[in-house]
Design an enzyme around this catalytic site. Sequence first.
Site, PDB file in Angstrom:
ATOM      1  N   ASP A  38       0.836  -1.198   0.000  1.00 38.38           N
ATOM      2  CA  ASP A  38       0.000   0.000   0.000  1.00 38.38           C
ATOM      3  C   ASP A  38       0.874   1.252   0.000  1.00 38.38           C
ATOM      4  O   ASP A  38       1.994   1.238   0.526  1.00 38.38           O
ATOM      5  CB  ASP A  38      -0.898   0.019   1.239  1.00 38.38           C
ATOM      6  CG  ASP A  38      -1.935  -1.105   1.214  1.00 38.38           C
ATOM      7  OD1 ASP A  38      -2.283  -1.547   0.106  1.00 38.38           O
ATOM      8  OD2 ASP A  38      -2.374  -1.534   2.296  1.00 38.38           O
ATOM      9  N   TYR A  66       6.677  -8.029   9.100  1.00 38.19           N
ATOM     10  CA  TYR A  66       6.346  -6.600   9.211  1.00 38.19           C
ATOM     11  C   TYR A  66       6.516  -6.121  10.641  1.00 38.19           C
ATOM     12  O   TYR A  66       6.396  -6.904  11.589  1.00 38.19           O
ATOM     13  CB  TYR A  66       4.873  -6.364   8.833  1.00 38.19           C
ATOM     14  CG  TYR A  66       4.486  -6.765   7.433  1.00 38.19           C
ATOM     15  CD1 TYR A  66       4.455  -5.829   6.404  1.00 38.19           C
ATOM     16  CD2 TYR A  66       4.132  -8.078   7.141  1.00 38.19           C
ATOM     17  CE1 TYR A  66       4.090  -6.195   5.121  1.00 38.19           C
ATOM     18  CE2 TYR A  66       3.760  -8.448   5.858  1.00 38.19           C
ATOM     19  CZ  TYR A  66       3.737  -7.505   4.848  1.00 38.19           C
ATOM     20  OH  TYR A  66       3.382  -7.879   3.576  1.00 38.19           O
ATOM     21  N   ASP A  80      -6.592   1.527   7.805  1.00 35.65           N
ATOM     22  CA  ASP A  80      -5.303   2.134   8.157  1.00 35.65           C
ATOM     23  C   ASP A  80      -5.503   3.625   8.404  1.00 35.65           C
ATOM     24  O   ASP A  80      -6.631   4.122   8.394  1.00 35.65           O
ATOM     25  CB  ASP A  80      -4.233   1.853   7.086  1.00 35.65           C
ATOM     26  CG  ASP A  80      -4.571   2.436   5.720  1.00 35.65           C
ATOM     27  OD1 ASP A  80      -5.465   3.315   5.632  1.00 35.65           O
ATOM     28  OD2 ASP A  80      -3.940   2.035   4.731  1.00 35.65           O
ATOM     29  N   ARG A 179      -3.431  -4.826   7.936  1.00 38.79           N
ATOM     30  CA  ARG A 179      -4.496  -3.876   8.333  1.00 38.79           C
ATOM     31  C   ARG A 179      -5.639  -4.626   9.017  1.00 38.79           C
ATOM     32  O   ARG A 179      -6.144  -4.207  10.052  1.00 38.79           O
ATOM     33  CB  ARG A 179      -5.066  -3.187   7.088  1.00 38.79           C
ATOM     34  CG  ARG A 179      -4.169  -2.169   6.440  1.00 38.79           C
ATOM     35  CD  ARG A 179      -4.834  -1.581   5.226  1.00 38.79           C
ATOM     36  NE  ARG A 179      -4.777  -2.442   4.050  1.00 38.79           N
ATOM     37  CZ  ARG A 179      -5.606  -2.345   3.001  1.00 38.79           C
ATOM     38  NH1 ARG A 179      -6.567  -1.452   3.005  1.00 38.79           N
ATOM     39  NH2 ARG A 179      -5.466  -3.130   1.969  1.00 38.79           N
TER      40      ARG A 179
END
Length: 306
Positions: A38, A66, A80, A179
């Site tokens: 993203d 992550y 988000d 997310r």
Amino acid sequence: MEGILPLFKPAGLTSHDCVFKLRKILKTKKVGHTGTLDPDVTGVLPICIGKATKVAEYITDAGKAYEGEVTIGFSTTTEDASGETVEKKMVNRTIPHEEIQQVLNSLTGEIEQTPPMFSAVKVGGVRLYEYARKGIEVERPSRKVKIFSIELLDERTEYSGETISFRFRVSCSKGTYIRTLAVMIGERLGYPAHMSHLTRIQSASYSLKDCLTFEEVEKLMADGTISTVLRPLETALSHLPKLLINDKVAEKVKNGALLPMPEHLKTSNGPIIAETKDGMALAIYAKHPNKPDLLKPVKVLRNELE
């Protein structure tokens, strides 16, 4: 020009923007990314150049890691920080560290996720974000993903305030929406939530320490030394089982020949790399669909020994 360029993707660019920019910098059209990040997300984005574009899907299919931040107290349209607020619920209690850790533990293993409306998943041939931009909500198919590990990166003993944010590190399979994971963490704590920050720290065998910025890539191109930092395409396949072949068999492999299934790979269900004694990957094989004792070529990577 051939190889893998581990790029540090900055915030504000899509994965496609990064490819477009690198085509200009590297002066070559054969450039591809290895899975969408993203625009707000930073971090590891392996870029395939030249013949290495043939192995992009194997990087995409490999595990990812992550480091992110969850904010509980309100949810957003995009799950988000870039989205509009959907639901607010003031955090009206002190949450102990142990409770958050228990929630993270409960999300380890195989879990089911429903992709967010603002995502690139296709429903009826149309990407979900295209429906979302028109204000159309559609039914989304749930998918199973694997969370290999999830760790709380915050040492506070308790958390309080109208909204609460804490950082975490997660290692997961392809197709995991971090997310959505942030939203799930909030739900299990009893509050609406969203992911307020995210950096990808690893993709397949490439990590943050391997990554180059656009500025560094431009300088290397100007110096004529870009080839010194490109990783061999073999590094994209390092997590896959190997079949060592001699020079005689290599000639057959280059022409897409079937190979006998070796005993030690009979339990392997995924791709298998046909590799020379020098560690050069010539082709990607898989079990023959009709002949269990044979391997069938999926993709020839090199027609000549280079």
